[in-house]
Motif scaffolding. Sequence first.
Motif, PDB file in Angstrom:
ATOM      1  N   MET A   1      -2.972  -2.758 -46.635  1.00 25.48           N
ATOM      2  CA  MET A   1      -3.572  -1.425 -46.538  1.00 25.48           C
ATOM      3  C   MET A   1      -2.765  -0.493 -45.629  1.00 25.48           C
ATOM      4  N   VAL A 212      -8.734   5.744 -46.375  1.00 26.51           N
ATOM      5  CA  VAL A 212      -8.744   6.335 -47.716  1.00 26.51           C
ATOM      6  C   VAL A 212      -7.386   6.268 -48.405  1.00 26.51           C
ATOM      7  N   PRO A 214      -5.169   4.146 -49.626  1.00 30.02           N
ATOM      8  CA  PRO A 214      -4.775   3.393 -50.825  1.00 30.02           C
ATOM      9  C   PRO A 214      -5.508   3.776 -52.111  1.00 30.02           C
ATOM     10  N   TYR A 215      -6.501   4.660 -52.041  1.00 30.18           N
ATOM     11  CA  TYR A 215      -7.419   4.778 -53.171  1.00 30.18           C
ATOM     12  C   TYR A 215      -7.282   6.107 -53.912  1.00 30.18           C
ATOM     13  N   TRP A 217      -9.773   7.567 -55.809  1.00 24.57           N
ATOM     14  CA  TRP A 217     -11.066   8.147 -56.145  1.00 24.57           C
ATOM     15  C   TRP A 217     -11.194   9.572 -55.593  1.00 24.57           C
ATOM     16  N   ALA A 220     -11.780   9.908 -51.879  1.00 21.82           N
ATOM     17  CA  ALA A 220     -10.592   9.547 -51.090  1.00 21.82           C
ATOM     18  C   ALA A 220      -9.586  10.680 -51.091  1.00 21.82           C
ATOM     19  N   PRO A 383     -10.142  -4.748 -48.559  1.00 23.81           N
ATOM     20  CA  PRO A 383     -10.023  -3.650 -49.529  1.00 23.81           C
ATOM     21  C   PRO A 383     -11.395  -3.256 -50.085  1.00 23.81           C
ATOM     22  N   CYS A 384     -11.566  -1.982 -50.402  1.00 24.11           N
ATOM     23  CA  CYS A 384     -12.812  -1.489 -50.992  1.00 24.11           C
ATOM     24  C   CYS A 384     -12.812  -1.783 -52.491  1.00 24.11           C
ATOM     25  N   LYS A 385     -13.943  -2.261 -52.985  1.00 25.10           N
ATOM     26  CA  LYS A 385     -14.047  -2.583 -54.417  1.00 25.10           C
ATOM     27  C   LYS A 385     -14.291  -1.348 -55.269  1.00 25.10           C
ATOM     28  N   ASP A 386     -14.913  -0.316 -54.707  1.00 24.76           N
ATOM     29  CA  ASP A 386     -15.197   0.897 -55.469  1.00 24.76           C
ATOM     30  C   ASP A 386     -15.408   2.052 -54.500  1.00 24.76           C
ATOM     31  N   ALA A 387     -15.602   3.244 -55.065  1.00 27.24           N
ATOM     32  CA  ALA A 387     -15.740   4.448 -54.248  1.00 27.24           C
ATOM     33  C   ALA A 387     -17.001   4.399 -53.383  1.00 27.24           C
ATOM     34  N   LEU A 390     -16.193   2.543 -50.295  1.00 24.44           N
ATOM     35  CA  LEU A 390     -15.341   3.366 -49.435  1.00 24.44           C
ATOM     36  C   LEU A 390     -16.174   4.381 -48.661  1.00 24.44           C
TER      37      LEU A 390
END
Length: 947
Positions: A1, A212, A214-215, A217, A220, A383-387, A390
Amino acid sequence: MGASIAPVTIGRTYYSSGLRFRPGLGRLRRIAAALPEYAALDLETTGLDPARDRVIEIGAVAFTPDRITSTLEQLVDPGRAVPDVVLRLTGIKQEELRGAANPDDALRRLADFLRGRQPVGHGARLDVEFLEAAGLWDGSQQVLDTLDIARILLPAAGSHSLPLLSTEMGFIQPRPHRALDDADATRQLLLRLREEAVALDQGLKESMLALVAPYPWPAARFFAEALTAPNPNPDPEIAVGRESGGRGRAAELPPDDPTAVAALLGPDGRLADLVPGYEHREPQLQMLLAVAQIQSRGGMLVVEAGTGTGKSLAYLVPSIARAVRHRERVVVSTNTHTLQEQLMVKDLPGLREWLPWDFKACLLKGRSNYVSLRRWRRYLAEPCKDAEELMFKLKVLMWLHTTESGDRSELRLHGREEVLWTRIASDPLDCVGIHCTKEDCYVHRARAEAETADLVVINHALLLADAEVGGGLLPEYDHLIIDEAHHLEEAATRGLRQEVDGPGLLALLERLARDRVDGGGRAEGLLEELQLQPRLGASDDAFGEAAPQAIAAAVRVRELFRIADVWVAARLGETERREESVRITAALREDDGWAHIREEAENAVTALAALDASLRRAVAGVREWLGGEEPDQGVRELEMIRGRLDGSLGVLDEALLRPDANRVYWFSQVSRAENLLLRAAPINVGSLLRDRVYGERRSTVFTSATLAVGGTFDYFSSRAGLGPEIEELILPSPFDFYHQALVCLPTDMPLPEDESFDAAVEQLIASVARRAGGRTLALFTSHRQLRDVHAGLKQRVDLDEVLILGQGIDGQRRQLLKTFEEAERPLLLGTASFWEGIDIPGERLSCVIVVRLPFPVPTDPVYAARAEQLREPFSQLALPQAALRLKQGFGRLIRRSTDRGAVVILDNRILGRDYGKAFLDVLPPASRYVGPGAQVANRVGDWLARV
C-alpha cells in the motif's frame, strides 16, 4: 500500500495517526487531475418504491470545483394523480405535470446528461433505483454520495440530511424539494466538504492520502484531489479552553436526612427555581424519599413509576447526595442506550449545573464498545475490499483524531459499519493485560475514570458480565439502581447465553491449519507461519503436533454439524419463520438419530481437547521464551483462536454429552442460510442475580414504568430472585389518561388464528391511518404477518398519501424512526423492538394499533424450559409477560402531559376470554370505545380532532 504504521496516543492533545503518507504528491495530483466533471442529480417522485411509484421531476447540475458547466431541469407527467403530500412538499401543481415530458424520455435525457461525468447524489440509492428500473443506469458507473462523505468529514453534525445541512451551512436554495434546487444543494455541499478536507490537519491528511492512494473508487478520487489541493488557510485555529460559567458550589456537604434531600425537588426546594419547566410531581417526591431512605438504612426497593413520574431525577438526586456525603459509590444500570444517553446528555449535566454541590459521573460500557488501537492498526494496514470499507476506515481515522473516549457511539455507525466495527473493537482475547495503560487503551482509561467517579452509569449487559466473572469489570460500589428493571431477566439470559457457530468454528480451525490446495507438503495456515519463525524454543514440537490435530478436528466438527443439520431440518419442516429452533429435550436425546449425533460429538470433543492441549503447550513455550516481552501479532492471534476454541469445546461437551439440569440447549437455523448454531442458556437466573448482583450491595433499587401485574410485584420478584424482604412502591402516572387517551376495542374482529384475520387487520389499519392522516404505529408479534399486511397496504390506492414503512422491509429501527419523525403522514409497521424505547411526543405519533396480544412464542426454547418448571405456566409466566408487554406498547402513545392519542387493540381475545381482564387491568384508566370495527376509524379521528 505504500504506507507504514505509526504509533497512536489517546487524547485531543495528540495526533491520532495510523498511516504515514509516502506516495508522491505528483502521482496523486495526476489521479485527481484525471477526474471528469461532476454531475449532481436529484429526482422528485410520487413515493419510495420504483416498482410502484413514478418520477415527477428530474434535475441535474454539471460542475467542476471552479464553476457550473451545465444544468438540466424537466417536469415529468407520471400519468396518474400525485399524492397531495408530495405536491405540498415540492410546490408542484398537478396541472403543471399534465402533458409534461414522458417518463422514459426524461430519464433518458438524465442518463445522457450523466454519461462521461461523475454522478453525485445525497443518499442517492433511490435515484439510482429509479434509473435502474427504467433500464437506463450504466452498471459501470458509481455514485459519489455526499451523505457518506458528510458522515466522514462532519461527524459532529446534528443530522446529515440534505435539508438540515443546507440550512446549517447557509446554502442558496430558493425552492427546497425541487429537483434542480436539491441537485444544486448537493453541488454546494460537495464543494463545502472539499473545503473541509482541504483544511484538515496536515498529519491527518497524510494518513488519509496513504489510505486512499491505491483505489479507483469515486470517494477515493475525491479525497485524493481534495487532500492534495492547496490550503488557503494553512495556520490551524487554536482552541481555547474555558470553564463553564456555572454557579459556584457551596462548601457544605449534601444533607444526610432523606427528608431534606427530597425537599430539594419540592415546590419550595432549591431546584424548583433552577430546573427548566419545573413541575411539582408528588409521585416523584415519594420515589425520591423512598430511594434516599433505602440507601440510608440498606435493603431492596422495587418501584413502579408510571410514565411522566420523572423517575430518573427521583433516583439520581438521592444517589448523588449519598455518594458525595458518604463516599459510597452508586452504579446505575439501564437496558437501552436511549436511557443511557438521556442520563449522560441531559439529566446528569443538568444536575451538575443545578445541585449546590459538585460530583463526578461517568459512563462505563462493555469492552466491545471501545476501539482497540492494536486491532485498528492491524486492520488499517489490510487492503480495503470495497469502497464501503474504505469509507469506514476514513471515518475512523477522522474520529480517532478527536475522540477522548474511544466509544463507538460517537461514530454513529450505519448498516455494514456495524460488522466492520467488530474488526477493531476491543477484545479480551487480544488484550496485553499488565502492559496496558490508560495512555494507550480506551478500556483502561474508562475503567480508571470510573474508579474516581461518584456515580457510574452502565448497562445490564456489563452488570451481568461483571457478576459472571466474579467482579473486576466494575469499580467497587455500595448502591445499585436498576432502571428498566423489567428487562433484567431477559438481559441476564442473553448475557449468559453461549453459542457455537458451525461455520465459524470451522473457519477458526482452518485458519490454524488446512491441507494445501496442491495436495503436497506441510499444511498451510497460522501454525505453519509461526513454526517457520526462528527462536520458538521448546514450543516447536507443540506447533508440529497441533497442525494435523487442527485438520483432524475440522473433519470431526464438519461431520458433526452436517449430521446435526440433517437432524434439525427433519424436525423443522417447511415453515417460513425467520429463525427456527429445536430444543434438545430429554425425550429427543432418546431419539434414534440422537445416538449418531452423540457419537460424532464425542469424536469432535476428543479432537478439540487434544488440539487444545498442544496449543496450550505451544503458547506457554513462546511466553516462556519471550519473558516479559509482548508477543508478536501471530502469537496474539493464536492465543485468541485458542480461547475461542476452548469456549466452543465447553459448549459442545456440555450441550451434547453432559447437560446441566438448570440449562437449556437448542439448535437454531438462522435465516435459512445453512448456518446452524448450537446454543445454551440458564433456565433460572434469579438465584444467580441474587447471589452475585444484589447480595453484596448495601442497597438495590429496581424501577421501571412496567413491573406490576394485578397490582403486585409477585411475577417480577419470582423471576428476579427476590424474597419477601423487599420494600414495594407503586406510583401512578400523573397524566390525565381519561382526557388524553382513547382505547378502542372492536368487537367483530376475527380471532387471530382465523384465515380472515390478516385481511381484517389490513382493512382496519388502512382506515385508521387514512382518518388519522398517518401518524400511526402498528405493533405486530409476527414478522410473517407484518410482511403480508405491509404488501397489502402498499397496493391500496386509498393510502397514496400515506408513507407506509415496514420494519426489515423499508429499513431498520433507527432509520425508520427518523423517517417517521420527519414524514408528514407516516404509517410504521414494527415488531418486537418497537414495543418500547420509542419516545415520539406530540402529534407526530397519534395512534398505536396493537395487532395481537403479545404472548411469548410457546416453542421458544428458553420460555418452554421455564414453563415446564411451573405448575401453571400460562398464569404464572405467559400471561404476566404478555400483560407487561401490552403495557409497554400502550406507553408509546402518551409521553407528555400535552399528548393526545388513541390505542386500538385488534385481538378480540381481550374481550372474549377469561384472561382478558388481566390485560384490561394493566392499561391506564383511559376513555374507551367498545363496538363495531367499522366505527373505529371515525372514533379515532373524532378523538384526535377534539381540542
